[in-house]
Design an enzyme around this catalytic site. Structure first.
Site, PDB file in Angstrom:
ATOM      1  N   ASP A  63      65.949  53.189  46.506  1.00 27.88           N
ATOM      2  CA  ASP A  63      64.549  53.324  46.115  1.00 27.88           C
ATOM      3  C   ASP A  63      64.405  53.656  44.627  1.00 27.88           C
ATOM      4  O   ASP A  63      63.612  53.027  43.914  1.00 27.88           O
ATOM      5  CB  ASP A  63      63.862  54.405  46.964  1.00 27.88           C
ATOM      6  CG  ASP A  63      63.898  54.078  48.443  1.00 27.88           C
ATOM      7  OD1 ASP A  63      63.383  53.010  48.824  1.00 27.88           O
ATOM      8  OD2 ASP A  63      64.455  54.869  49.221  1.00 27.88           O
TER       9      ASP A  63
ATOM     10  N   GLU B 237      59.197  56.496  54.486  1.00 31.21           N
ATOM     11  CA  GLU B 237      59.331  57.907  54.104  1.00 31.21           C
ATOM     12  C   GLU B 237      57.968  58.589  54.042  1.00 31.21           C
ATOM     13  O   GLU B 237      57.823  59.748  54.443  1.00 31.21           O
ATOM     14  CB  GLU B 237      60.042  58.003  52.753  1.00 31.21           C
ATOM     15  CG  GLU B 237      61.499  57.592  52.816  1.00 31.21           C
ATOM     16  CD  GLU B 237      62.125  57.432  51.442  1.00 31.21           C
ATOM     17  OE1 GLU B 237      63.359  57.532  51.350  1.00 31.21           O
ATOM     18  OE2 GLU B 237      61.388  57.183  50.464  1.00 31.21           O
TER      19      GLU B 237
END
Length: 247
Positions: free
Chosen positions: A33, A143
């Site tokens: 990420d 997330e």
């Protein structure tokens, strides 16, 4: 996928212009990420972006991976080792709690990990103030929905360009951007303790969470895990709670 890259780069440029700042920075962990975000902000601001490596009791392999990300996108970088700072602060708090007889060993691992995330956040904002940059976060849709981030830690940022992308879409974006394959393919981990992986800690895979977010059928036990995490972490996705105004 190139259209998504162009869209995100233009969006980042607009945010900087609207905020009246100079550029962008991101903490690079060595995971996929932050690697994607590093590539995006470097494309948005080739001369006014910064990748920050923040080792703090970290696995050396994570730091090596972070440097591979930096090399792959050519972003300007610096490293701030927070290990000593963390040790001093945590031990000071621990000593005070032990003196008071209130130290909870069962919460030690979580408190230790969250402090590392919040020290990194504070460091990124200190650097951002110096450069007049915005802090760019790395949370993806999975997330964010599950609350798998530290409140006022890695969740303490100005911009979240990956928020509407599933983990699978982040992988696709990483390949499009030229993120090293060993980073794209490795098991996601916050690097909080030895052997820690995101999926092991959550009890459900990212692929399953992605399917859930797409409205696809998933096993009932997995749905319960995801729903419970979402409900339990709702406070992370909100501003600080306040009572109603007085009449």
């Amino acid at each position: 996928m190139q259209e998504k890259v162009n869209h995100l780069v233009e969006w980042l440029q607009e945010q900087v212009q609207d905020a009246g700042v100079n550029g962008l920075l991101v903490g690079i962990s060595g995971g996929i990420d932050s690697a994607v975000v590093a590539h995006l902000i470097q494309r948005a601001f080739p001369k006014q972006s910064l990748g920050v490596v923040l080792p703090c009791k970290s696995n050396p392999g994570d730091q090596e991976a972070a440097y591979k990300v930096i090399e792959s996108c050519g972003i300007e970088s610096l490293t701030v080792d927070l290990t000593k700072t963390h040790n001093v602060l945590y031990s000071t708090v621990q000593q005070q709690l032990e003196t008071k007889g209130d130290y909870n060993e069962n919460q030690e691992r979580l408190a230790d990990a969250n402090l590392r995330a919040r020290l990194r956040m504070s460091t990124l904002y200190t650097l951002a103030t110096n450069y007049k940059y915005l802090v760019v976060g790395t949370d993806n849709a999975a997330e964010w929905h599950t609350g798998y981030f530290t409140k006022y830690g890695d969740g303490g940022v100005d911009l979240v360009p990956l928020l509407h992308l599933t983990k699978g879409e982040v992988r696709d974006l990483a390949r499009e951007l030229g993120v090293p394959s060993e980073i794209v393919d490795k098991a996601p981990s916050a690097g909080l303790w030895e052997g820690q992986t995101d999926e092991k800690e959550m009890g459900v895979t990212y692929d399953t969470i992605d399917s859930y977010l797409k409205g696809e059928e998933i096993p009932a036990e997995d749905k319960k895990i995801i729903d419970d995490m979402h409900k339990r972490t709702e406070h992370k996705r909100q501003l600080a709670a306040a009572p109603k105004a007085f009449d």
